[in-house]
Design an enzyme around this catalytic site. Structure first.
Site, PDB file in Angstrom:
ATOM      1  N   LYS A  22      64.631 -17.163 -22.057  1.00 32.87           N
ATOM      2  CA  LYS A  22      64.358 -17.721 -23.397  1.00 32.87           C
ATOM      3  C   LYS A  22      63.294 -16.889 -24.111  1.00 32.87           C
ATOM      4  O   LYS A  22      63.441 -16.559 -25.277  1.00 32.87           O
ATOM      5  CB  LYS A  22      63.858 -19.165 -23.263  1.00 32.87           C
ATOM      6  CG  LYS A  22      63.221 -19.703 -24.524  1.00 32.87           C
ATOM      7  CD  LYS A  22      62.646 -21.097 -24.352  1.00 32.87           C
ATOM      8  CE  LYS A  22      61.241 -21.164 -23.830  1.00 32.87           C
ATOM      9  NZ  LYS A  22      60.157 -21.007 -24.811  1.00 32.87           N
ATOM     10  N   ASN A  23      62.228 -16.557 -23.371  1.00 32.48           N
ATOM     11  CA  ASN A  23      61.106 -15.892 -24.046  1.00 32.48           C
ATOM     12  C   ASN A  23      61.367 -14.414 -24.312  1.00 32.48           C
ATOM     13  O   ASN A  23      60.606 -13.766 -25.026  1.00 32.48           O
ATOM     14  CB  ASN A  23      59.805 -16.111 -23.266  1.00 32.48           C
ATOM     15  CG  ASN A  23      59.341 -17.559 -23.393  1.00 32.48           C
ATOM     16  OD1 ASN A  23      59.849 -18.306 -24.225  1.00 32.48           O
ATOM     17  ND2 ASN A  23      58.392 -17.955 -22.561  1.00 32.48           N
ATOM     18  N   ARG A  93      56.906 -22.531 -32.329  1.00 31.34           N
ATOM     19  CA  ARG A  93      55.899 -21.538 -32.674  1.00 31.34           C
ATOM     20  C   ARG A  93      56.432 -20.114 -32.615  1.00 31.34           C
ATOM     21  O   ARG A  93      55.934 -19.234 -33.308  1.00 31.34           O
ATOM     22  CB  ARG A  93      54.718 -21.681 -31.748  1.00 31.34           C
ATOM     23  CG  ARG A  93      53.853 -22.876 -32.044  1.00 31.34           C
ATOM     24  CD  ARG A  93      52.648 -22.787 -31.183  1.00 31.34           C
ATOM     25  NE  ARG A  93      52.201 -21.388 -31.199  1.00 31.34           N
ATOM     26  CZ  ARG A  93      51.291 -20.915 -32.025  1.00 31.34           C
ATOM     27  NH1 ARG A  93      50.694 -21.697 -32.862  1.00 31.34           N
ATOM     28  NH2 ARG A  93      50.964 -19.634 -31.980  1.00 31.34           N
ATOM     29  N   CYS A 117      49.755 -27.076 -30.835  1.00 29.56           N
ATOM     30  CA  CYS A 117      50.865 -27.752 -30.177  1.00 29.56           C
ATOM     31  C   CYS A 117      50.331 -28.446 -28.945  1.00 29.56           C
ATOM     32  O   CYS A 117      49.131 -28.439 -28.691  1.00 29.56           O
ATOM     33  CB  CYS A 117      51.989 -26.785 -29.847  1.00 29.56           C
ATOM     34  SG  CYS A 117      51.560 -25.680 -28.527  1.00 29.56           S
ATOM     35  N   ARG A 122      46.651 -22.648 -30.685  1.00 29.43           N
ATOM     36  CA  ARG A 122      47.430 -21.409 -30.548  1.00 29.43           C
ATOM     37  C   ARG A 122      47.301 -20.575 -31.816  1.00 29.43           C
ATOM     38  O   ARG A 122      48.207 -20.538 -32.653  1.00 29.43           O
ATOM     39  CB  ARG A 122      48.887 -21.732 -30.212  1.00 29.43           C
ATOM     40  CG  ARG A 122      48.995 -22.408 -28.859  1.00 29.43           C
ATOM     41  CD  ARG A 122      50.395 -22.659 -28.437  1.00 29.43           C
ATOM     42  NE  ARG A 122      51.126 -21.446 -28.117  1.00 29.43           N
ATOM     43  CZ  ARG A 122      52.428 -21.436 -27.851  1.00 29.43           C
ATOM     44  NH1 ARG A 122      53.109 -22.556 -27.864  1.00 29.43           N
ATOM     45  NH2 ARG A 122      53.049 -20.313 -27.583  1.00 29.43           N
ATOM     46  N   ASP A 322      53.175 -20.570 -17.583  1.00 33.60           N
ATOM     47  CA  ASP A 322      54.392 -21.371 -17.770  1.00 33.60           C
ATOM     48  C   ASP A 322      54.912 -21.983 -16.464  1.00 33.60           C
ATOM     49  O   ASP A 322      55.898 -22.728 -16.480  1.00 33.60           O
ATOM     50  CB  ASP A 322      55.493 -20.520 -18.425  1.00 33.60           C
ATOM     51  CG  ASP A 322      55.165 -20.190 -19.877  1.00 33.60           C
ATOM     52  OD1 ASP A 322      54.275 -20.836 -20.447  1.00 33.60           O
ATOM     53  OD2 ASP A 322      55.815 -19.284 -20.438  1.00 33.60           O
ATOM     54  N   ARG A 414      64.478 -27.655 -24.773  1.00 34.64           N
ATOM     55  CA  ARG A 414      64.071 -26.465 -25.523  1.00 34.64           C
ATOM     56  C   ARG A 414      64.174 -25.216 -24.666  1.00 34.64           C
ATOM     57  O   ARG A 414      64.403 -24.123 -25.194  1.00 34.64           O
ATOM     58  CB  ARG A 414      62.623 -26.609 -25.993  1.00 34.64           C
ATOM     59  CG  ARG A 414      62.442 -27.716 -26.979  1.00 34.64           C
ATOM     60  CD  ARG A 414      61.049 -27.745 -27.478  1.00 34.64           C
ATOM     61  NE  ARG A 414      60.710 -26.420 -28.034  1.00 34.64           N
ATOM     62  CZ  ARG A 414      59.594 -26.143 -28.664  1.00 34.64           C
ATOM     63  NH1 ARG A 414      58.688 -27.062 -28.817  1.00 34.64           N
ATOM     64  NH2 ARG A 414      59.363 -24.939 -29.149  1.00 34.64           N
TER      65      ARG A 414
HETATM   66  C1  EPZ Z   1      54.109 -16.783 -25.098  1.00 35.29           C
HETATM   67  O1  EPZ Z   1      53.437 -17.507 -26.133  1.00 35.29           O
HETATM   68  C2  EPZ Z   1      55.189 -17.678 -24.560  1.00 35.29           C
HETATM   69  N1  EPZ Z   1      56.122 -18.056 -25.624  1.00 35.29           N
HETATM   70  C3  EPZ Z   1      54.582 -18.932 -23.933  1.00 35.29           C
HETATM   71  O2  EPZ Z   1      55.617 -19.676 -23.326  1.00 35.29           O
HETATM   72  C4  EPZ Z   1      53.582 -18.495 -22.851  1.00 35.29           C
HETATM   73  O3  EPZ Z   1      52.940 -19.644 -22.335  1.00 35.29           O
HETATM   74  C5  EPZ Z   1      52.558 -17.541 -23.427  1.00 35.29           C
HETATM   75  O4  EPZ Z   1      53.221 -16.409 -24.062  1.00 35.29           O
HETATM   76  C6  EPZ Z   1      51.601 -16.970 -22.394  1.00 35.29           C
HETATM   77  O5  EPZ Z   1      52.322 -16.322 -21.393  1.00 35.29           O
HETATM   78  C7  EPZ Z   1      57.141 -17.271 -25.931  1.00 35.29           C
HETATM   79  O6  EPZ Z   1      57.304 -16.194 -25.400  1.00 35.29           O
HETATM   80  C8  EPZ Z   1      58.099 -17.759 -26.932  1.00 35.29           C
HETATM   81  P1  EPZ Z   1      49.968 -15.696 -26.308  1.00 35.29           P
HETATM   82  P2  EPZ Z   1      52.423 -16.760 -27.104  1.00 35.29           P
HETATM   83  O7  EPZ Z   1      49.817 -15.244 -27.720  1.00 35.29           O
HETATM   84  O8  EPZ Z   1      52.808 -15.343 -27.230  1.00 35.29           O
HETATM   85  C9  EPZ Z   1      45.424 -16.604 -27.401  1.00 35.29           C
HETATM   86  C10 EPZ Z   1      56.904 -21.583 -22.872  1.00 35.29           C
HETATM   87  O9  EPZ Z   1      56.622 -22.635 -22.245  1.00 35.29           O
HETATM   88  N2  EPZ Z   1      45.748 -16.014 -28.710  1.00 35.29           N
HETATM   89  O10 EPZ Z   1      50.227 -14.652 -25.286  1.00 35.29           O
HETATM   90  O11 EPZ Z   1      52.295 -17.565 -28.326  1.00 35.29           O
HETATM   91  C11 EPZ Z   1      46.171 -17.910 -27.150  1.00 35.29           C
HETATM   92  O12 EPZ Z   1      45.530 -19.004 -27.726  1.00 35.29           O
HETATM   93  C12 EPZ Z   1      55.925 -20.970 -23.838  1.00 35.29           C
HETATM   94  O13 EPZ Z   1      57.993 -21.013 -22.748  1.00 35.29           O
HETATM   95  C13 EPZ Z   1      44.723 -15.739 -29.596  1.00 35.29           C
HETATM   96  O14 EPZ Z   1      43.547 -15.984 -29.335  1.00 35.29           O
HETATM   97  O15 EPZ Z   1      51.075 -16.824 -26.260  1.00 35.29           O
HETATM   98  C14 EPZ Z   1      46.200 -17.940 -25.646  1.00 35.29           C
HETATM   99  O16 EPZ Z   1      44.959 -18.401 -25.170  1.00 35.29           O
HETATM  100  C15 EPZ Z   1      54.752 -21.871 -24.104  1.00 35.29           C
HETATM  101  N3  EPZ Z   1      45.050 -15.196 -30.804  1.00 35.29           N
HETATM  102  C16 EPZ Z   1      46.343 -16.463 -25.266  1.00 35.29           C
HETATM  103  O17 EPZ Z   1      45.903 -15.739 -26.414  1.00 35.29           O
HETATM  104  C17 EPZ Z   1      46.339 -14.877 -31.153  1.00 35.29           C
HETATM  105  O18 EPZ Z   1      46.578 -14.352 -32.253  1.00 35.29           O
HETATM  106  C18 EPZ Z   1      47.762 -16.041 -24.916  1.00 35.29           C
HETATM  107  O19 EPZ Z   1      48.674 -16.521 -25.905  1.00 35.29           O
HETATM  108  C19 EPZ Z   1      47.352 -15.148 -30.232  1.00 35.29           C
HETATM  109  C20 EPZ Z   1      47.026 -15.712 -29.011  1.00 35.29           C
END
Ligand code: EPZ
Length: 435
Positions: A22-23, A93, A117, A122, A322, A414
């Protein structure tokens, strides 16, 4: 709204096919916005999130069609509307992924700012920082991110944040940079296999992306991209969920279509607690590394009460956030105390309160939970709060004494294709009923 009714006590036994990631699929679908001509990606699972992404892409002029065998064809038909509206974005998101491609291809994008969320705050500041570094003008208007640029220009961009890099931020900036003028270097890029998979798709379209899957990605901008066919990697989180299910129920499950090399932290942790993970055909070979080739099969089995352990979620190749909820369910039944520390989303613990309702012994201290193994979990009505938390509750239901009902299973729909059918085929007693 549907709920799952689960009668605990069955061992999972048999074979299960793991779907496409999915991701990986979601950002790759957004990447189709960059191309002239249609792209076909496969195998794309039939999931609510994939349908949401098709709807968002439809709003910005992309036609989509998914065949029964999971081939999704996407083609840009009309570039006049580049607005991804809040009523769509708030559902998912990952919609933010359209920002970079729309901006790079059309010179403008308006995408609703995603809110928080159920797994916590996020932000998207790193996405915006990266796009600004490429020369985009970005402002907020009416809750929307409004981005414009005549032509983006390559730059060196640091993508690290307080919790490591950002997966979708790396995807967004990488996609935008493919059509920028000159060279872009992403430092502290996310190393997740899904980022490398996106780069493979972009390169098949004619992009020049090197180093994806490492913290340093170099992108030489090109003038245009053409649609391409792309085979998506197996879903390592779905695979991990079934591995944990096999371990938890003292079962024996052969997972088909897995990339064990994408899951070494998970395999290592499972082996540490006493689970046997071996390439298909070499059962019991605990020392043997699973086959690293794509589409390989892995057998997961366990015949005894598991040992406790400590788990710290980390960016890839560390243990994935995850799978944090699912391994918590497993450790709820281990023989002793375990500690689980969440380093990516420190508030991602909504499942704790529900597991407590099933008799688990869990104490939360900041981003760490101390899990004391109990002899058994007890069936109860519980509520799914987000995708992976729901999976953890379904797993708990499989081993709990008596009946568990998991409500709000739209969360699980989802990200898991027909999870109840797959579990039933492995012997679980699980039914979907309308609430
Ligand atoms: C991806 O989300 C995945 N989603 C998430 O999977 C997964 O949990 C996450 O990566 C971490 O592995 C998809 O791929 C669709 P991040 P993403 O930006 O990219 C902080 C699932 O269950 N951050 O890597 O949105 C953030 O708050 C989902 O399938 C900032 O500070 O996650 C977090 O602490 C849920 N500023 C960390 O970075 C930003 O601009 C990592 O988040 C962006 C993120």
């Amino acid at each position: 709204m549907d709920k799952f009714v689960i009668k605990g006590g069955s061992r999972l036994k048999g074979r299960v096919n793991i779907g496409g990631s999915k991701n990986s699929a979601l950002p790759i679908m957004a990447g189709a916005l960059l191309a002239e001509g249609p792209s076909t990606i496969y195998p794309v699972p039939d999931l609510a999130d994939v349908r949401y992404m098709c709807e968002i892409l439809g709003d910005v002029g992309v036609s989509s069609g998914r065949s029964r065998d999971g081939r999704l064809t996407l083609a840009v038909e009309d570039e006049s509307d580049s607005h991804a509206r809040y009523d769509r974005v708030r559902k998912m998101r990952a919609s933010i992924c359209v920002l970079g491609p729309l901006l790079a291809k059309r010179g403008r994008a308006r995408v609703a700012m995603p809110g928080g969320c159920n797994i916590g705050s996020r932000p998207v500041n790193l996405h915006l920082r990266g796009l600004r570094a490429l020369g985009a003008e970005i402002e907020l208007a009416g809750g929307d991110i409004v981005a414009t640029a005549k032509r983006l220009t390559g730059a060196t961009i640091f993508l690290g944040g307080p919790f490591g890099s950002t997966v979708l931020g790396t995807a967004n900036v990488m996609m935008a940079a493919t059509l920028a003028e000159g060279t872009t270097v992403l430092e502290a890029a996310a190393c997740e296999p899904e980022v490398a998979d996106l780069a493979a798709y972009l390169n098949a379209m004619g992009a020049q992306v090197r180093g994806a899957g490492t913290p340093r990605v170099v992108i030489e901008g090109v003038a245009s991209l053409r649609g391409a066919a792309h085979h998506i990697i197996p879903d390592r989180i779905e695979a991990g969920t079934f591995m944990i299910g096999a371990a938890l129920t003292n079962g024996e499950v052969t997972l088909e279509n897995v990339r064990a090399d994408h899951m070494m932290a998970v395999v290592d942790k499972l082996r540490q607690v006493g689970v046997i993970v071996a390439p298909a055909g070499e059962k019991g070979g605990e020392k043997v590394q699973p086959d690293n080739s794509p589409d390989a099969s892995v057998v997961v089995s366990s015949a005894r009460r598991l040992e406790p352990t400590d788990v710290v979620t980390q960016p890839y190749p560390g243990f994935p956030t995850d799978l944090q909820a699912q391994i918590m369910t497993l450790l709820c039944l281990a023989d002793g105390n375990s500690a689980i520390t969440e380093k990516i989303f420190p508030d991602r613990f909504m499942h704790v309160a529900e597991l407590l309702r099933m008799g688990a012994d869990i104490r939360k201290e900041g981003p760490t939970t101390i899990v004391t193994g109990v002899k058994r979990l007890i069936g109860a009505p519980v509520m799914a709060s987000d995708l992976r938390a729901s999976a953890a509750l379904v797993l708990a239901g499989l081993v709990a004494r008596g009946e568990t009902t998991v409500s709000r299973v739209y969360h699980i729909d989802r990200g898991y294709e027909q999870i109840e059918a797959k579990l039933r085929s492995l012997g679980a007693d699980i039914r979907r009923v309308a609430e």
